[in-house]
Design a protein around this motif. Structure first.
Motif, PDB file in Angstrom:
ATOM      1  N   TYR A 164      53.930  32.001   7.223  1.00  0.00           N
ATOM      2  CA  TYR A 164      55.255  32.374   7.715  1.00  0.00           C
ATOM      3  C   TYR A 164      55.829  33.546   6.923  1.00  0.00           C
ATOM      4  CZ  TYR A 164      55.345  28.229  10.680  1.00  0.00           C
ATOM      5  OH  TYR A 164      55.061  27.302  11.637  1.00  0.00           O
ATOM      6  N   PHE A 165      55.514  33.605   5.636  1.00  0.00           N
ATOM      7  CA  PHE A 165      55.960  34.743   4.827  1.00  0.00           C
ATOM      8  C   PHE A 165      55.401  36.037   5.406  1.00  0.00           C
ATOM      9  CE2 PHE A 165      55.158  37.887   1.541  1.00  0.00           C
ATOM     10  CZ  PHE A 165      56.393  37.991   0.907  1.00  0.00           C
ATOM     11  N   PHE A 166      54.104  36.044   5.722  1.00  0.00           N
ATOM     12  CA  PHE A 166      53.501  37.263   6.245  1.00  0.00           C
ATOM     13  C   PHE A 166      53.914  37.523   7.688  1.00  0.00           C
ATOM     14  CE2 PHE A 166      50.948  37.235   2.463  1.00  0.00           C
ATOM     15  CZ  PHE A 166      50.685  38.580   2.253  1.00  0.00           C
ATOM     16  N   ASN A 167      54.219  36.473   8.454  1.00  0.00           N
ATOM     17  CA  ASN A 167      54.763  36.692   9.794  1.00  0.00           C
ATOM     18  C   ASN A 167      56.098  37.431   9.708  1.00  0.00           C
ATOM     19  OD1 ASN A 167      52.629  35.527  11.113  1.00  0.00           O
ATOM     20  ND2 ASN A 167      53.689  33.639  11.662  1.00  0.00           N
ATOM     21  N   PHE A 168      56.998  36.941   8.864  1.00  0.00           N
ATOM     22  CA  PHE A 168      58.289  37.606   8.702  1.00  0.00           C
ATOM     23  C   PHE A 168      58.132  38.989   8.087  1.00  0.00           C
ATOM     24  CE2 PHE A 168      60.041  33.338   9.296  1.00  0.00           C
ATOM     25  CZ  PHE A 168      61.162  33.620  10.070  1.00  0.00           C
ATOM     26  N   LEU A 169      57.090  39.157   7.281  1.00  0.00           N
ATOM     27  CA  LEU A 169      56.818  40.473   6.715  1.00  0.00           C
ATOM     28  C   LEU A 169      56.546  41.486   7.827  1.00  0.00           C
ATOM     29  CD1 LEU A 169      56.388  42.213   4.190  1.00  0.00           C
ATOM     30  CD2 LEU A 169      53.990  41.492   4.190  1.00  0.00           C
ATOM     31  N   GLY A 170      55.923  41.037   8.914  1.00  0.00           N
ATOM     32  CA  GLY A 170      55.679  41.922  10.049  1.00  0.00           C
ATOM     33  C   GLY A 170      56.975  42.467  10.627  1.00  0.00           C
ATOM     34  N   TRP A 171      57.977  41.615  10.751  1.00  0.00           N
ATOM     35  CA  TRP A 171      59.289  42.075  11.231  1.00  0.00           C
ATOM     36  C   TRP A 171      59.914  43.038  10.231  1.00  0.00           C
ATOM     37  CZ3 TRP A 171      64.121  40.475   8.949  1.00  0.00           C
ATOM     38  CH2 TRP A 171      65.230  40.992   9.615  1.00  0.00           C
ATOM     39  N   ILE A 218      56.961  35.572  15.744  1.00  0.00           N
ATOM     40  CA  ILE A 218      57.387  35.671  14.346  1.00  0.00           C
ATOM     41  C   ILE A 218      58.474  34.650  14.043  1.00  0.00           C
ATOM     42  CG2 ILE A 218      58.628  37.133  12.711  1.00  0.00           C
ATOM     43  CD1 ILE A 218      57.035  39.493  13.690  1.00  0.00           C
ATOM     44  N   PHE A 219      59.464  34.543  14.916  1.00  0.00           N
ATOM     45  CA  PHE A 219      60.561  33.612  14.700  1.00  0.00           C
ATOM     46  C   PHE A 219      60.280  32.219  15.255  1.00  0.00           C
ATOM     47  CE2 PHE A 219      63.555  37.498  14.795  1.00  0.00           C
ATOM     48  CZ  PHE A 219      63.307  37.733  13.461  1.00  0.00           C
ATOM     49  N   LEU A 220      59.349  32.117  16.183  1.00  0.00           N
ATOM     50  CA  LEU A 220      58.975  30.842  16.789  1.00  0.00           C
ATOM     51  C   LEU A 220      57.489  30.876  17.095  1.00  0.00           C
ATOM     52  CD1 LEU A 220      60.184  28.143  17.860  1.00  0.00           C
ATOM     53  CD2 LEU A 220      60.357  29.249  20.109  1.00  0.00           C
ATOM     54  N   ASP A 221      56.775  29.819  16.726  1.00  0.00           N
ATOM     55  CA  ASP A 221      55.322  29.786  16.917  1.00  0.00           C
ATOM     56  C   ASP A 221      54.938  30.130  18.353  1.00  0.00           C
ATOM     57  OD1 ASP A 221      54.822  29.154  14.309  1.00  0.00           O
ATOM     58  OD2 ASP A 221      54.661  26.998  14.656  1.00  0.00           O
ATOM     59  N   GLN A 222      53.857  30.856  18.510  1.00  0.00           N
ATOM     60  CA  GLN A 222      53.415  31.276  19.839  1.00  0.00           C
ATOM     61  C   GLN A 222      53.121  30.083  20.747  1.00  0.00           C
ATOM     62  OE1 GLN A 222      50.097  33.893  19.146  1.00  0.00           O
ATOM     63  NE2 GLN A 222      51.389  35.648  18.646  1.00  0.00           N
ATOM     64  N   THR A 274      54.465  35.036  26.238  1.00  0.00           N
ATOM     65  CA  THR A 274      53.272  35.420  25.476  1.00  0.00           C
ATOM     66  C   THR A 274      52.405  36.415  26.246  1.00  0.00           C
ATOM     67  OG1 THR A 274      52.104  33.453  26.307  1.00  0.00           O
ATOM     68  CG2 THR A 274      53.198  33.259  24.175  1.00  0.00           C
ATOM     69  N   THR A 275      52.425  36.317  27.583  1.00  0.00           N
ATOM     70  CA  THR A 275      51.691  37.290  28.395  1.00  0.00           C
ATOM     71  C   THR A 275      52.295  38.683  28.225  1.00  0.00           C
ATOM     72  OG1 THR A 275      51.094  35.601  30.031  1.00  0.00           O
ATOM     73  CG2 THR A 275      50.962  37.905  30.721  1.00  0.00           C
ATOM     74  N   LEU A 276      53.623  38.759  28.234  1.00  0.00           N
ATOM     75  CA  LEU A 276      54.304  40.035  28.014  1.00  0.00           C
ATOM     76  C   LEU A 276      54.024  40.554  26.605  1.00  0.00           C
ATOM     77  CD1 LEU A 276      56.384  42.247  28.747  1.00  0.00           C
ATOM     78  CD2 LEU A 276      58.176  40.666  27.975  1.00  0.00           C
ATOM     79  N   ALA A 277      54.012  39.657  25.633  1.00  0.00           N
ATOM     80  CA  ALA A 277      53.817  40.055  24.232  1.00  0.00           C
ATOM     81  C   ALA A 277      52.445  40.673  23.980  1.00  0.00           C
ATOM     82  CB  ALA A 277      54.016  38.849  23.318  1.00  0.00           C
ATOM     83  N   ARG A 311      48.771  36.445  15.602  1.00  0.00           N
ATOM     84  CA  ARG A 311      47.571  35.651  15.880  1.00  0.00           C
ATOM     85  C   ARG A 311      46.569  35.744  14.724  1.00  0.00           C
ATOM     86  NH1 ARG A 311      46.293  33.577  20.779  1.00  0.00           N
ATOM     87  NH2 ARG A 311      44.065  33.872  20.377  1.00  0.00           N
ATOM     88  N   ALA A 312      46.440  36.919  14.143  1.00  0.00           N
ATOM     89  CA  ALA A 312      45.526  37.082  13.012  1.00  0.00           C
ATOM     90  C   ALA A 312      45.998  36.257  11.814  1.00  0.00           C
ATOM     91  CB  ALA A 312      45.421  38.559  12.637  1.00  0.00           C
ATOM     92  N   ASN A 313      47.300  36.185  11.598  1.00  0.00           N
ATOM     93  CA  ASN A 313      47.825  35.355  10.508  1.00  0.00           C
ATOM     94  C   ASN A 313      47.558  33.876  10.755  1.00  0.00           C
ATOM     95  OD1 ASN A 313      48.814  37.449   8.930  1.00  0.00           O
ATOM     96  ND2 ASN A 313      50.857  37.385   9.834  1.00  0.00           N
TER      97      ASN A 313
END
Length: 215
Positions: A15-22, A142-146, A154-157, A167-169
């Motif tokens: 989650y740290f690295f997910n938020f790091l993406g933002w 990032i803010f909510l699990d896929q 998710t299709t739009l994303a 997804r890689a994280n």
């Protein structure tokens, strides 16, 4: 550490690295991107237009300079993560997360390069810098699990690189190694954005040369 603590720590690092993406997207587009846009004044545009440096070399040199700044920013935040998880760090795939974050930062830089070359108005750049990072964070997981997002979202994303970064994280959290498939998808976005940025830059230089000759 017991198994529950190991699981909690691994999830926390993800989650740290997910938020790091933002944070990466927001920082780059609202600082480096805006600075480059503001520096693109008439005098600099004319100087660039008559420069003997090729479009490709000019683009690579600018990209390398921006990447250096972002690398310093990443180094500080990743060092902070290492301090937060200093006890279990040997069992966590910090290097895999770092690789994914570095690739994503390069992708965002290429996207900002493209936007700077394509956009003409500061107001538009300001709106993009405010709306785009937050919107992608919401739809990409990032803010909510896929897994909790609607299928349509998710299709739009999937047409944005942030989706593959998240997804890689998630893959790294489960498998403790890099997710080369989703990192590869991000590299394709990097190539696409950079190519479009070079194309728009070339058009801008041609237009600036014409304006210079007319003056």
């Amino acid at each position: 550490m017991n198994r529950e603590e190991d699981t909690s720590t691994a999830a926390g690092l993800k989650y740290f690295f997910n938020f790091l993406g933002w944070a990466i997207f927001s920082l780059i587009i609202n600082s480096i991107g805006w600075a480059l846009f503001e520096l693109n004044n008439e005098r600099l545009r004319i100087r660039t237009a008559v420069s003997p440096v090729s479009n490709m070399r000019f683009a690579f040199e600018n990209f390398a300079a921006q990447l250096t700044v972002v690398a310093l920013f990443l180094a500080v935040l990743i060092a902070f993560a290492a301090l937060m998880y200093r006890e279990p760090i040997r069992t966590l795939p910090l290097a895999s997360y770092t690789l994914n974050a570095a690739v994503y930062a390069a992708v965002v830089l290429s996207a900002v390069f493209m936007l700077n070359a394509a956009l003409k108005k500061g107001a538009v750049m300001g709106i993009v810098g405010t709306v785009l990072p937050l919107s992608l964070a919401f739809i990409s997981g990032i803010f909510l699990d896929q897994e909790l997002l609607p299928k349509s979202i998710t299709t739009l994303a999937q047409v944005f690189p942030t989706y593959y970064y998240v997804r890689a994280n998630t893959f790294t959290e489960r498998m403790l190694r890099p997710d080369w498939n989703n990192i590869g998808m991000q590299l394709l976005f990097l190539l696409l954005y950079f190519t479009l940025g070079v194309y728009f830059s070339k058009l801008n230089r041609i237009r600036n040369k014409i304006e210079f000759v007319q003056k």
